[in-house]
Design a protein around this motif. Structure first.
Motif, PDB file in Angstrom:
ATOM      1  N   SER A 195       0.908  -1.111   0.026  1.00  0.00           N
ATOM      2  CA  SER A 195       0.123  -0.054  -0.120  1.00  0.00           C
ATOM      3  C   SER A 195       0.996   1.267   0.010  1.00  0.00           C
ATOM      4  N   TYR A 196       2.148   1.292   0.088  1.00  0.00           N
ATOM      5  CA  TYR A 196       3.204   2.280   0.197  1.00  0.00           C
ATOM      6  C   TYR A 196       3.669   2.533  -1.166  1.00  0.00           C
ATOM      7  N   LYS A 197       3.954   3.667  -1.408  1.00  0.00           N
ATOM      8  CA  LYS A 197       4.545   4.105  -2.661  1.00  0.00           C
ATOM      9  C   LYS A 197       6.014   3.583  -2.592  1.00  0.00           C
ATOM     10  N   PRO A 198       6.651   3.301  -3.615  1.00  0.00           N
ATOM     11  CA  PRO A 198       8.155   2.802  -3.416  1.00  0.00           C
ATOM     12  C   PRO A 198       8.967   3.755  -2.780  1.00  0.00           C
ATOM     13  N   TYR A 199       9.996   3.375  -2.074  1.00  0.00           N
ATOM     14  CA  TYR A 199      10.963   4.367  -1.412  1.00  0.00           C
ATOM     15  C   TYR A 199      12.214   4.204  -2.093  1.00  0.00           C
ATOM     16  N   LEU A 200      12.728   5.185  -2.748  1.00  0.00           N
ATOM     17  CA  LEU A 200      14.053   5.307  -3.387  1.00  0.00           C
ATOM     18  C   LEU A 200      15.065   5.486  -2.585  1.00  0.00           C
ATOM     19  N   LEU A 201      16.059   4.630  -2.355  1.00  0.00           N
ATOM     20  CA  LEU A 201      17.123   4.837  -1.407  1.00  0.00           C
ATOM     21  C   LEU A 201      18.125   5.840  -2.003  1.00  0.00           C
ATOM     22  N   LYS A 202      18.122   6.104  -3.300  1.00  0.00           N
ATOM     23  CA  LYS A 202      19.098   7.154  -3.935  1.00  0.00           C
ATOM     24  C   LYS A 202      18.102   8.379  -3.806  1.00  0.00           C
ATOM     25  N   ARG A 203      18.938   9.479  -3.126  1.00  0.00           N
ATOM     26  CA  ARG A 203      18.404  10.725  -2.708  1.00  0.00           C
ATOM     27  C   ARG A 203      19.159  11.868  -3.261  1.00  0.00           C
ATOM     28  N   LYS A 204      18.535  12.887  -3.554  1.00  0.00           N
ATOM     29  CA  LYS A 204      19.000  14.307  -4.244  1.00  0.00           C
ATOM     30  C   LYS A 204      18.992  15.410  -3.182  1.00  0.00           C
TER      31      LYS A 204
END
Length: 422
Positions: free
Chosen positions: A300-309
């Motif tokens: 139910s959660y949106k994908p969490y991207l480990l790459k951050r800007k």
């Protein structure tokens, strides 16, 4: 003839069968104990252990495997009965665990376990998390360490572990994602030790502590509450502590693996096995209790991207600040805005869409990552000298004390460069 303890053990097994099925199955008892069916039938008809001398020694199903068991325990004394049973079954053993346990007790003393109080949690309420480290020897004989992130669901006792070459924040978050996917959901709360990749400044109550910004972003994305166990009270998270001991003794101890990827493949098979067995505390199978956890579905959660800007301005001393740490940038970019991309274990810094440098991601606080080449040519530039020694005009000078420049020798700047004072 059975010994007294063997006789009473046989009676207990027979009573358990009768309570469960309404009758005693002699053939099943024979398979479980390794005793002959006639021997079992004769002793079940007695009111007390037989005192007749034994006329012959019947070979046990375990006999061919005793040298192997003895050798394994000589090399790895803490191997459990469950682990040894799995190993000898792969070698062809078709007997039961009872005679194996009896033999292990004969050649290894029992280990006393200190008593402790257990605290139970409601379904979906809490997950516990902690790191373990384990030394191992590589094929070339060198010693290394592997780090495992262990997570346990408080109610169902579902266990999860994933191994990494380091225990920094990116590995912590990646391990969380693996656990959420394996469990199928997220609990209301996760309990941690005072991990440096989680908390920067502990306060009371623990929910008021200053958490690492990247961790806080991850926590808020999935909406769970992060709590810290009491200082000096590791038993506050006793479920994951016990799981770590079990992982070390039952999964890692005496096991061979060729790489961390290979170890994680073996760990997943092991997890599916142990989570499918009756748990010693709940007396239920964790997979069965997982259905009643009522977790918030991971899907139910949106994908969490480990790459951050992150966008940052390069300071006058040629550094950017990122999550409490400093990273050097080539001096020509002083005063400009750059983009920092945070990956699993490194930081990539870009200007105008082009990568200008990379650093290993720092996981503590108030640390500095400096690359000497980022300051090469700066000291001549400070004095206004070109490569051929001629005076030149320059734009975007890093901040310096002009008066001190006019009175200092170039050798002094070499010293400053070594000391990191520019």
């Amino acid at each position: 003839m059975l010994k007294d303890e063997e006789f009473f053990m046989l009676l207990d097994l027979a009573r358990e069968q009768e309570l469960a099925t309404g009758k005693v199955n002699i053939s099943l008892l024979s398979r479980e104990t390794g005793y002959d069916r006639k021997t079992i039938a004769r002793h079940l008809s007695l009111d007390q252990p037989s005192k007749h001398p034994q006329t012959r020694n019947k070979p046990s199903k375990l006999d061919p495997f005793k040298p192997y068991i003895q050798e394994r325990l000589n090399n790895y004394p803490r191997l459990s009965r469950v682990r040894l049973l799995e190993e000898i079954q792969n070698l062809g053993y078709d007997g039961g665990p009872t005679i194996l346990g009896d033999f292990i007790r004969q050649i290894r003393p029992n280990i006393t376990i200190p008593a402790e109080i257990r605290y139970e949690t409601k379904p979906g309420e809490m997950m516990q998390c902690d790191w373990l480290e384990y030394p191992y020897e590589t094929a070339d004989g060198s010693r290394k360490k592997v780090y495992g992130l262990s997570m346990v669901l408080g109610y169902s006792r579902m266990r999860y572990v994933e191994f990494f070459p380091h225990q920094g924040l990116p590995a912590l978050l990646k391990g969380h994602l693996g656990a959420f996917e394996y469990f199928g959901g997220v609990t209301e709360m996760i309990l941690y030790d005072n991990l440096r990749s989680v908390v920067l400044n502990r306060k009371y109550p623990s929910t008021s502590s200053e958490f690492h910004p990247l961790f806080a972003d991850f926590r808020d994305h999935f909406g769970f509450t992060s709590r810290l166990c009491r200082l000096g009270r590791a038993k506050t998270k006793g479920k994951v502590e016990r799981a770590i001991h079990y992982i070390k003794d039952n999964l890692l101890y005496g096991r061979m693996f060729h790489s961390i990827e290979d170890l994680n493949l073996q760990a997943r098979t092991w997890l599916n096995c142990v989570n499918g067995k009756v748990h010693g505390t709940t007396h239920e199978i964790p997979f069965d209790r997982l259905v009643r956890e009522n977790l918030r579905p991971f899907s139910s959660y949106k994908p969490y991207l480990l790459k951050r800007k992150e966008s940052r301005k390069v300071s006058k001393d040629c550094y950017i600040s990122l999550y409490g740490n400093s990273y050097s940038v080539p001096w020509k970019f002083a005063g400009r805005r750059v983009d920092a991309y945070i990956h699993e274990n490194h930081v990539s810094i870009h200007a105008d869409g082009t990568e200008i440098c990379t650093h290993i991601l720092l996981n503590r606080r108030n640390e500095r990552s400096k690359k000497k080449e980022h300051f090469e040519g700066l000291y001549k530039e400070i004095l206004g000298l070109s490569s051929n020694g001629a005076k030149k005009e320059r734009v975007n000078k890093p901040a310096i004390d002009q008066h001190s420049v006019e009175t200092r020798d170039l050798a002094e700047y070499d010293v400053f460069a070594e000391e990191g004072r520019v």
